[in-house]
Enzyme design. Structure first.
Site, mmCIF file in Angstrom:
data_model
loop_
_atom_site.group_PDB
_atom_site.id
_atom_site.type_symbol
_atom_site.label_atom_id
_atom_site.label_comp_id
_atom_site.label_asym_id
_atom_site.label_seq_id
_atom_site.Cartn_x
_atom_site.Cartn_y
_atom_site.Cartn_z
ATOM 1 N N ASP A 256 -24.930 -4.743 152.962
ATOM 2 C CA ASP A 256 -24.469 -4.170 151.706
ATOM 3 C C ASP A 256 -22.991 -3.831 151.898
ATOM 4 O O ASP A 256 -22.479 -3.839 153.026
ATOM 5 C CB ASP A 256 -25.303 -2.943 151.310
ATOM 6 C CG ASP A 256 -25.136 -2.605 149.816
ATOM 7 O OD1 ASP A 256 -24.180 -3.101 149.184
ATOM 8 O OD2 ASP A 256 -25.954 -1.832 149.280
HETATM 9 C C1 BGC Z 1 -24.562 -2.174 146.061
HETATM 10 C C2 BGC Z 1 -25.100 -3.592 146.157
HETATM 11 C C3 BGC Z 1 -24.113 -4.554 145.561
HETATM 12 C C4 BGC Z 1 -22.767 -4.399 146.241
HETATM 13 C C5 BGC Z 1 -21.709 -5.336 145.724
HETATM 14 C C6 BGC Z 1 -23.145 -2.060 146.576
HETATM 15 O O1 BGC Z 1 -22.617 -0.827 146.227
HETATM 16 O O2 BGC Z 1 -25.418 -1.286 146.741
HETATM 17 O O3 BGC Z 1 -26.342 -3.678 145.504
HETATM 18 O O4 BGC Z 1 -24.603 -5.866 145.652
HETATM 19 O O5 BGC Z 1 -22.321 -3.062 146.071
HETATM 20 O O6 BGC Z 1 -21.288 -4.989 144.468
#
Ligand code: BGC
Length: 851
Positions: A256
């Site tokens: 993530d």
């Molecule tokens: C989220 C993810 C997301 C990523 C990219 C993170 O803050 O938890 O689900 O895919 O950001 O935007």
């Protein structure tokens, strides 16, 4: 584990062992063998936040023809894009209980992503699973049950990947609340640890990931939080042991965004790609991999073998999707920018280095006719909770309890509530992070820019014969009718709207810091409903309540009021909100949505384990999943708590009967699955000599962008052979899991052992769709603690008046098993009888059979 600690599991199992991926691994190995060290690093490391058009971009390996990959949120449409559909959210898709729509939702999303030049969609989302009803991101997933999440994941992944786009299943695992999911948003030194015991991990939280891996998912995103006090993206037991050995995952693990917390350690623990590439902070260009990974390979800290496996997994996933074929996939990359709506912009807006302007937005309209699908899903994902003769209200103003006559005066319908109206427009708040106007999505990375949003008032005003039905609207939650009582008094029917919103923890709205502070309606919704109900037609008018929500809401203040005749729970419907709702209210669509979670009478009804930890309780906040298997309906069942509306519940304008259960054994019971099969193929082998360090020097012909993450080194003078002291347990030889052996685990787990069929008849007077639900009860046991029942099958079928159809459920070995912590395998409990109970909800199971 009772001690809340995660055991070591090394080294990372290599990809390339299964039949389904054999071709792609062969092609990938040929390409990877030709790559230089910096090219390999480039593929596994993102270029940095805002260093490319998508939310995640990797570097290319130009001389072997491997492109930069563009990765884009999110589960319900293309984030930060123009001219793309805002589909209903995952929770609405879950509420359809329609396998075909789950597939089509994923497929349509992928068609749009491909046409926008996106290689990987950052979805679907099945973690959070929904342990806490107030959890901020539950709405991105499909409902608070592992089986429902698993089927929806499998269907939507197939829909996405059949279109040649990679799906990313997220977030692995235990990211059940937003509070303290990572440290920097919450001003802490460490993220929360979700402490989950082995059996609960398997039967609840990992379960749907098993379906995703079985479906061939290309990528898995590890979560921000710790699991048993080890960061998910550096947790060797989770990534190496459970995911790559036991579940046989062949694709790649991406972090993530900034969830990677260590450099060499995460490599060894099984992480394959770091996103967005920056290390511990946003956009500072200091990657934990990039040049550091190059260095760690050169100095012997990271075995080259591990880097080769990381890269091979990524390249194999690209071949597996057919993205090497230019007929399928345009090599030019995204034709839109996540960072500006203007036509012109720079390539890497995250870099302070001056760059030339180029065309970054081509405004390609990719929506096709997806509005139809969005409307259908939103309508089928609307749950009818109560209906005492009010719905449908047909075109001429007839209701089931009163047919409109020509000589009658027009029916007067008054619509109340801000949630019925457009507010300041659907894109008024950044990333949808506020609750204003009608609620059609939650907020955060899982939200999109709405191309338009049909509000309920807009659609309902046009819905009825204007001669026969007069509609007035009052789109505020402040009861203006208190000053003008006539508004309420002169209405025959009142439709009142209210909602409850939440989202991702990087933004808050009001007191909702990602997670909801409670599970009540927001913005005075309860009061508005009560006042409308009391005053509608002087107190004897008929009231329809419409709720848009991210999760369960307490309805106790008004659900039993005598003139609240009907309640529709429309979840989060996306851009076609008003049209879909109109379809259901007028009866052109017969409601067939079912609750994807339980609605309790209070939050306490869900148990202690269902509560968000709102205050950190230690340096590493500890969240013990003490309730184990007992979440949502499993908890209500175990403690005999009467829900307000049970999991799986939803009414129709017709009625259904279930009978004739037939149980047919396909394979005989045996306690454990067949032994783990031999790997189908051996992982690719490469030259493991550490390459010449000069290969990694920054090429002189490249113009360096400040803060951009490159794989190169400015100097190789300080490289000395200095192998990293490997983590404790690195040298312990792990025995491979008996539950493993192929993609999705031991293939025997996916064999059908029992077929159960049931006849479903439409006993009402109108055509409709039934959802047949099968719940399983394990045999009585004094040794193993089993939930009262678990969902293990569902199917939606369309039936004309009087028509009967037979529904068949194939129960696999996994469906019938529990995770036996002693044998560390899935076990069938062979003493006693399994019971299969079938019906229309988790508490309406009129027929059953045994095995
Ligand atoms: C989220 C993810 C997301 C990523 C990219 C993170 O803050 O938890 O689900 O895919 O950001 O935007």
């Amino acid at each position: 584990p009772p001690d809340g600690l995660s055991p070591p599991w090394y080294p990372t199992p290599k990809g390339g062992t299964t039949k389904n991926w054999a071709e792609s691994y062969k092609k990938a190995s040929e390409m990877v063998a030709k790559m230089t060290l910096p090219e390999k690093v480039n593929i596994s490391t993102g270029t940095g936040w805002m260093m490319g058009p998508a939310v995640g971009n990797t570097g290319p390996a130009i001389h072997v023809g491997f492109p930069s990959l563009a990765l884009q949120d999110g589960p319900l449409g293309i984030r930060f894009a123009d001219n793309a559909t805002a589909f209903p959210a995952g929770i609405t898709v879950g509420a359809t209980w329609n396998r075909d729509l789950m597939y089509q939702w994923g497929n349509a999303h992928a068609i749009e992503a491909r046409k926008k030049g996106i290689h990987a969609i950052l979805g679907p989302c099945i973690g959070p699973l929904g342990r806490a009803p107030a959890g901020g991101r539950n709405w991105e997933g499909f409902g608070a049950d592992p089986y429902l999440q698993g089927i929806a994941a499998e269907r939507s992944i197939r829909g996405i990947q059949d279109e040649g786009v990679m799906a990313t299943i997220k977030h692995l695992v235990g990211n059940e609340q937003e509070h303290f999911r990572q440290q920097y948003e919450w001003g802490l030194a460490n993220a929360l640890s979700s402490n989950i015991d082995d059996r609960t991990m398997h039967e609840i939280y990992l379960w749907p990931f098993g379906d995703a891996v079985k479906a061939g998912v290309a990528s898995v995103m590890c979560s921000y939080n710790m699991i048993n006090n080890s960061y998910a993206c550096g947790n060797s037991k989770l990534l190496n042991g459970l995911l790559k050995d036991e579940m046989g995952f062949q694709g790649f693990v991406m972090s993530d965004w900034l969830a990677q917390r260590g450099g060499v350690s995460t490599t060894l623990a099984g992480l394959d790609m770091t996103m967005p590439g920056d290390g511990l902070f946003w956009a500072n260009g200091k990657s934990l991999w990039g040049p550091e990974l190059t260095k760690s390979v050169l100095n012997g800290s990271v075995p080259l073998e591990r880097l080769n496996d990381m890269v091979t997994r990524i390249v194999a996933a690209w071949y597996q999707m057919g993205q090497d074929d230019e007929k399928n996939f345009d090599r030019k990359g995204p034709n839109f920018s996540s960072w500006t709506d203007d036509e012109k912009g720079v390539f890497a807006p995250g870099s302070p280095t001056k760059q030339n302007e180029i065309t970054v937005n081509k405004f390609v309209n990719v929506m096709g006719n997806h509005s139809k699908l969005a409307r259908r899903i939103a309508a089928e994902g609307t749950v009818l909770l109560k209906n005492e003769g009010l719905l449908p209200i047909t075109h001429d103003g007839s209701t089931p309890s009163s047919a409109a006559k020509q000589e009658d005066p027009p029916l007067r319908i008054a619509i109340f509530g801000e949630d019925a109206g457009p507010g300041d427009g659907p894109n008024y708040c950044k990333d949808r992070a506020c609750n204003q106007g009608t609620l059609a999505s939650g907020w955060g990375s899982g939200s999109v820019e709405f191309p338009y949003l049909i509000s309920p008032d807009e659609a309902l005003k046009k819905a009825w014969d204007s001669e026969r039905v007069k509609v007035t609207t009052h789109l505020t939650n402040s009861p203006t009718f208190e000053k003008q009582p006539g508004i309420l008094k002169e209405a025959d029917i009142c439709i009142v709207f209210a909602n409850s919103d939440s989202g991702e923890g990087y933004v808050s709205w009001d007191s909702v810091k990602g997670d909801r502070p409670d599970i009540f309606l927001q913005k005075g919704g309860d009061d508005l409903i009560v006042k409308v109900a009391k005053g509608c037609h002087g107190g004897d008018g008929q009231v329809l309540v419409v709720i848009h929500t991210v999760g369960p809401v307490v309805m106790e203040k008004w659900i039993d009021l005598p003139n609240v005749k009907a309640v529709l729970l429309a979840n989060l419907p996306g851009q076609e909100s008003g049209n879909a709702l109109t379809d259901v209210i007028l009866g052109t669509v017969n409601p067939s949505g079912k609750l994807p979670w339980t609605i309790g009478r209070t939050l306490d009804d869900y148990g202690e384990g269902a509560k968000i930890l709102y205050k950190p309780n230690g340096l590493v906040p500890q969240q013990d999943f003490k309730e184990g298997l007992y979440t949502d309906y499993r908890y209500f069942d175990k403690f005999n708590i009467e829900p307000r509306f049970e999991f799986g519940f939803g009414l129709s304008y017709t009625t259904f009967k279930f009978d004739n259960v037939v149980v047919k054994e396909i394979k005989a019971k045996s306690p454990l699955p067949a032994s783990r099969p031999q790997d189908f193929a051996s992982p690719p082998e490469y030259d493991t000599n550490i390459p010449d360090a000069k290969e990694a020097l920054f090429p002189t012909e490249i113009r360096k962008l400040e803060k951009y993450v490159y794989p190169y080194l400015d100097s190789i003078d300080d490289i000395v052979s200095d192998p990293y002291p490997y983590p404790d347990g690195y040298d312990v030889k792990q025995s491979l899991s008996d539950a493993g052996g192929d993609e999705g685990g031991n293939p025997d787990l996916w064999e059908t052992y029992v077929k159960v069929s049931v006849d479903v008849t439409n006993t009402g007077s109108t055509e409709g769709q039934a959802v047949a639900q099968l719940y399983l009860s394990y045999p009585d046991s004094t040794e193993v603690d089993f939930p009262v029942k678990v969902l293990r099958g569902f199917d939606k079928i369309s039936l004309k008046e009087g028509q009967t159809k037979t529904v068949t459920f194939n129960l696999t070995r996994r469906d019938l098993s529990y995770w036996d912590v002693y044998s560390q395998n899935w076990g069938i409990y062979i003493a006693g009888k399994y019971k299969f109970m079938i019906g229309g909800s988790s508490r309406d199971l009129p027929v059953s059979g045994t095995w």
